[in-house]
Each structure stands twice: as structure tokens, then as C-alpha cells.
Design an enzyme around this catalytic site. Structure first.
Site, PDB file in Angstrom:
ATOM      1  N   MET A  92     -11.653  -5.899   5.204  1.00 49.41           N
ATOM      2  CA  MET A  92     -10.897  -4.978   6.056  1.00 49.41           C
ATOM      3  C   MET A  92     -10.623  -5.641   7.406  1.00 49.41           C
ATOM      4  O   MET A  92     -11.544  -6.080   8.099  1.00 49.41           O
ATOM      5  CB  MET A  92     -11.682  -3.682   6.283  1.00 49.41           C
TER       6      MET A  92
ATOM      7  N   GLY B  12      -3.125  -4.168   8.855  1.00 53.93           N
ATOM      8  CA  GLY B  12      -2.401  -4.840   9.930  1.00 53.93           C
ATOM      9  C   GLY B  12      -1.783  -6.169   9.529  1.00 53.93           C
ATOM     10  O   GLY B  12      -1.456  -6.997  10.389  1.00 53.93           O
TER      11      GLY B  12
ATOM     12  N   HIS C  41      -1.220  -1.114  -4.183  1.00 51.70           N
ATOM     13  CA  HIS C  41      -2.509  -0.774  -3.577  1.00 51.70           C
ATOM     14  C   HIS C  41      -2.575   0.733  -3.323  1.00 51.70           C
ATOM     15  O   HIS C  41      -1.674   1.309  -2.700  1.00 51.70           O
ATOM     16  CB  HIS C  41      -2.634  -1.560  -2.273  1.00 51.70           C
TER      17      HIS C  41
ATOM     18  N   MET D 217     -12.166   4.637  -0.451  1.00 51.28           N
ATOM     19  CA  MET D 217     -12.813   4.867   0.847  1.00 51.28           C
ATOM     20  C   MET D 217     -13.454   6.249   0.777  1.00 51.28           C
ATOM     21  O   MET D 217     -12.959   7.221   1.339  1.00 51.28           O
ATOM     22  CB  MET D 217     -11.774   4.768   1.971  1.00 51.28           C
TER      23      MET D 217
ATOM     24  N   ASP E  67      -4.745   3.634  -1.540  1.00 51.98           N
ATOM     25  CA  ASP E  67      -5.792   3.934  -0.560  1.00 51.98           C
ATOM     26  C   ASP E  67      -6.315   5.342  -0.780  1.00 51.98           C
ATOM     27  O   ASP E  67      -5.657   6.327  -0.433  1.00 51.98           O
ATOM     28  CB  ASP E  67      -5.226   3.774   0.855  1.00 51.98           C
TER      29      ASP E  67
ATOM     30  N   ASP F 109      -6.888  -6.669   4.094  1.00 52.55           N
ATOM     31  CA  ASP F 109      -6.270  -5.338   4.128  1.00 52.55           C
ATOM     32  C   ASP F 109      -6.298  -4.757   5.534  1.00 52.55           C
ATOM     33  O   ASP F 109      -7.374  -4.504   6.084  1.00 52.55           O
ATOM     34  CB  ASP F 109      -7.045  -4.421   3.160  1.00 52.55           C
TER      35      ASP F 109
ATOM     36  N   GLY G  84      -8.901   4.013   7.252  1.00 55.69           N
ATOM     37  CA  GLY G  84      -8.583   5.422   7.501  1.00 55.69           C
ATOM     38  C   GLY G  84      -7.105   5.666   7.730  1.00 55.69           C
ATOM     39  O   GLY G  84      -6.604   6.735   7.409  1.00 55.69           O
TER      40      GLY G  84
ATOM     41  N   SER H 250       0.837  -1.200   0.000  1.00 59.44           N
ATOM     42  CA  SER H 250       0.000   0.000   0.000  1.00 59.44           C
ATOM     43  C   SER H 250       0.870   1.247   0.000  1.00 59.44           C
ATOM     44  O   SER H 250       1.648   1.475   0.935  1.00 59.44           O
ATOM     45  CB  SER H 250      -0.903   0.012   1.233  1.00 59.44           C
TER      46      SER H 250
ATOM     47  N   MET I  45      -8.847   8.156   0.107  1.00 61.84           N
ATOM     48  CA  MET I  45      -9.687   8.565   1.250  1.00 61.84           C
ATOM     49  C   MET I  45     -10.202   9.981   1.043  1.00 61.84           C
ATOM     50  O   MET I  45      -9.470  10.849   0.553  1.00 61.84           O
ATOM     51  CB  MET I  45      -8.875   8.506   2.537  1.00 61.84           C
TER      52      MET I  45
ATOM     53  N   HIS J 104      -8.402   1.244  -3.879  1.00 60.99           N
ATOM     54  CA  HIS J 104      -9.342   1.015  -2.779  1.00 60.99           C
ATOM     55  C   HIS J 104     -10.004   2.348  -2.457  1.00 60.99           C
ATOM     56  O   HIS J 104      -9.381   3.222  -1.854  1.00 60.99           O
ATOM     57  CB  HIS J 104      -8.553   0.454  -1.583  1.00 60.99           C
TER      58      HIS J 104
HETATM   59  C1  DX5 Z   1      -6.453   1.338   5.739  1.00 64.22           C
HETATM   60  C2  DX5 Z   1      -5.997   0.963   4.357  1.00 64.22           C
HETATM   61  C3  DX5 Z   1      -4.927  -0.059   4.300  1.00 64.22           C
HETATM   62  C4  DX5 Z   1      -3.649   0.350   4.971  1.00 64.22           C
HETATM   63  C5  DX5 Z   1      -2.791  -0.846   5.216  1.00 64.22           C
HETATM   64  O1  DX5 Z   1      -7.467   2.275   5.638  1.00 64.22           O
HETATM   65  O2  DX5 Z   1      -7.080   0.469   3.607  1.00 64.22           O
HETATM   66  O3  DX5 Z   1      -4.656  -0.400   2.943  1.00 64.22           O
HETATM   67  O4  DX5 Z   1      -2.931   1.268   4.229  1.00 64.22           O
HETATM   68  O5  DX5 Z   1      -1.676  -0.410   5.920  1.00 64.22           O
HETATM   69  P1  DX5 Z   1      -0.981  -1.334   7.011  1.00 64.22           P
HETATM   70  O6  DX5 Z   1      -0.494  -2.534   6.287  1.00 64.22           O
HETATM   71  O7  DX5 Z   1       0.100  -0.466   7.532  1.00 64.22           O
HETATM   72  O8  DX5 Z   1      -2.041  -1.671   8.031  1.00 64.22           O
HETATM   73 ZN    ZN Z   2      -6.575  -0.328   1.538  1.00 66.78          ZN
END
Ligand code: DX5
Ligand code: ZN
Length: 220
Positions: free
Chosen positions: A138, A178, A34, A69, A36, A176, A143, A9, A38, A67
Site C-alpha cells: 500500500m 496514488g 482490481h 480491506m 477494493d 496500490d 480507504g 481499480s 471495504m 483486495h
Molecule cells: C485504496 C485502494 C486503492 C485505490 C487506488 O484503499 O486500495 O486500490 O482504489 O486508487 P488511486 O489509484 O486513485 O489511488
Molecule cells: Zn486496492
């Protein structure tokens, strides 16, 4: 069982050096990138739009996995498809006309995905298994990067895999949030086809080793 694919990501990358960062994870063996996206409404954070996606498209051949959001995903699928996205996921919680959005994404030649938050029941996806190419499960609340995987999501992933195997074997399961070397084996064992990883890859000094650790079979 096919090899798990790894999607670093960009959220966790050094955006001041984004071209180097992209090349670094491509060389490390990443399978896709990936993005993200937002909007500050659906999630309490703001990131990037189609402009960055188009810029990155020019410097890599890796598939771009977007992705969304955002609360207005339906309006953004075209700009992201034009920016070179190969896959676009929209949130089940944010899209009132999910079937229309997924159909629109597919018509643009992009693989449609549906993202599902930790607290949203699997039943919310009941009617869309036939229309999605993948589900983005998720494992943190969306976020922010760098959060800890919520362990209860493991049970949900197992249940989704059982439904997938029975009803829609072609639908991929993506996890996705952690994801790290310590839980990757468990996630693979529960049926994850793709692991998104921000911190675990971009935070590692040796990114090839980090990707390899996420991909390795349990116990190896
Ligand atoms: C969270 C994102 C994830 C995040 C993953 O909102 O959708 O893609 O960036 O990052 P890590 O791997 O650090 O949890
Ligand atoms: Zn993501």
C-alpha cells in the site's frame, strides 16, 4: 524483466455504468481488474461485496484481483472465490491466522496475496514469503481512491524487492495507491510487477493512453 501489468481499480469507475467501464479498460489493455472491498471497520469506507464481483465475472475474461480491506477476511475468501476472483489479498494487519487464510485461498484455486499498510514494517511479512503469491504494497493509507502516493513507501518497496529476489523470486510485488504516470517509471524501476491504478486510468479521457503511460519504460 517482464512487462509491468496494470490493474485498474473499479473504485474509481462510474458504477452506474459498470459494464461499460469494465469493457472500456479491457479494451484499453488492462491486465486485470482490481476490486477494493471495504467494510467500514478496517477502513472508514464501505464498498462492494461478492455480488458485484460475480456480476463483473459474467461480462469479462479479465482476471479479478480482490483486495479485502476487512476485519473478517477469512470468512470472505470463499464467497469471493465462488464469485470468480482469480487473486485475493488480505491485510497482514487484519488477519490473526494469516497462514491459515493463505492456505485456504490457495486451496480454492485462487492466488493468495498479503497487503501491507504504509506504516507496517516489512518484518511483519517475514514468515509468509513462502505462502504468498504476491504482496500488495500500500502506497497510501487504505480507504479511499485519489490520494497522493506516500514517498517513503518507495524505500520500502526497494527493500521488499531485495528480500524477494533473495528468498522468494516467484512472489510478485504489487503497488496500490496514488499510482500515476509521473511515478510509474520509478515504481517499475524499484521492482513493481503490477501497478494498481484507479484515478489514473478511470479518470483519463483516453484510457488506452493512460494504461500505456503507466506501462511505458522510463524516459519513453
Ligand atoms: C485504496 C485502494 C486503492 C485505490 C487506488 O484503499 O486500495 O486500490 O482504489 O486508487 P488511486 O489509484 O486513485 O489511488
Ligand atoms: Zn486496492
Amino acid at each position: 524483466m517482464s512487462r509491468v501489468r496494470i490493474a485498474p481499480s473499479l473504485l474509481a469507475s462510474d458504477l452506474a455504468r459498470v459494464a461499460d467501464e469494465v469493457r472500456s479498460v479491457a479494451a484499453a489493455g488492462a491486465d486485470m481488474l482490481h476490486f477494493d472491498v471495504m467494510d467500514g471497520h478496517f477502513v472508514p469506507n464501505l464498498t462492494f461485496g461478492p455480488g458485484l464481483c460475480a456480476a463483473v465475472r459474467r461480462i469479462t475474461t479479465l482476471p479479478l484481483d480482490v483486495h479485502l480491506m476487512v476485519t473478517n477476511a477469512d470468512e470472505l475468501v470463499e464467497p469471493f472465490a465462488a464469485a470468480g476472483a482469480g487473486r485475493i489479498a488480505v491485510h497482514v494487519e487484519a488477519d490473526l491466522h494469516l497462514h491459515r487464510t493463505l492456505t485456504r485461498i490457495r486451496a480454492l484455486g485462487v492466488v493468495p496475496g498479503v497487503a501491507i499498510n504504509p506504516a507496517t514494517p516489512v518484518a511483519a511479512l517475514d514468515e509468509v514469503w513462502a505462502f504468498a503469491g504476491f504482496f500488495l504494497v500500500m502506497s497510501v493509507n487504505p480507504g479511499f481512491g485519489g490520494q497522493i502516493l506516500i514517498p517513503e513507501v518507495l524505500d520500502k518497496l526497494g527493500r521488499m524487492r531485495a528480500i524477494r529476489d533473495r528468498r522468494a523470486p516467484g512472489v510478485e510485488l504489487v503497488v496500490d495507491g496514488g499510482v500515476e504516470a509521473e511515478n510509474a517509471g520509478t515504481l517499475r524501476g524499484l521492482g513493481a510487477d503490477v501497478l494498481v491504478a484507479g484515478t489514473a486510468v478511470f479518470g483519463a479521457a483516453d484510457r488506452a493512453a493512460a494504461v500505456a503511460r503507466l506501462r511505458a519504460e522510463e524516459g519513453s
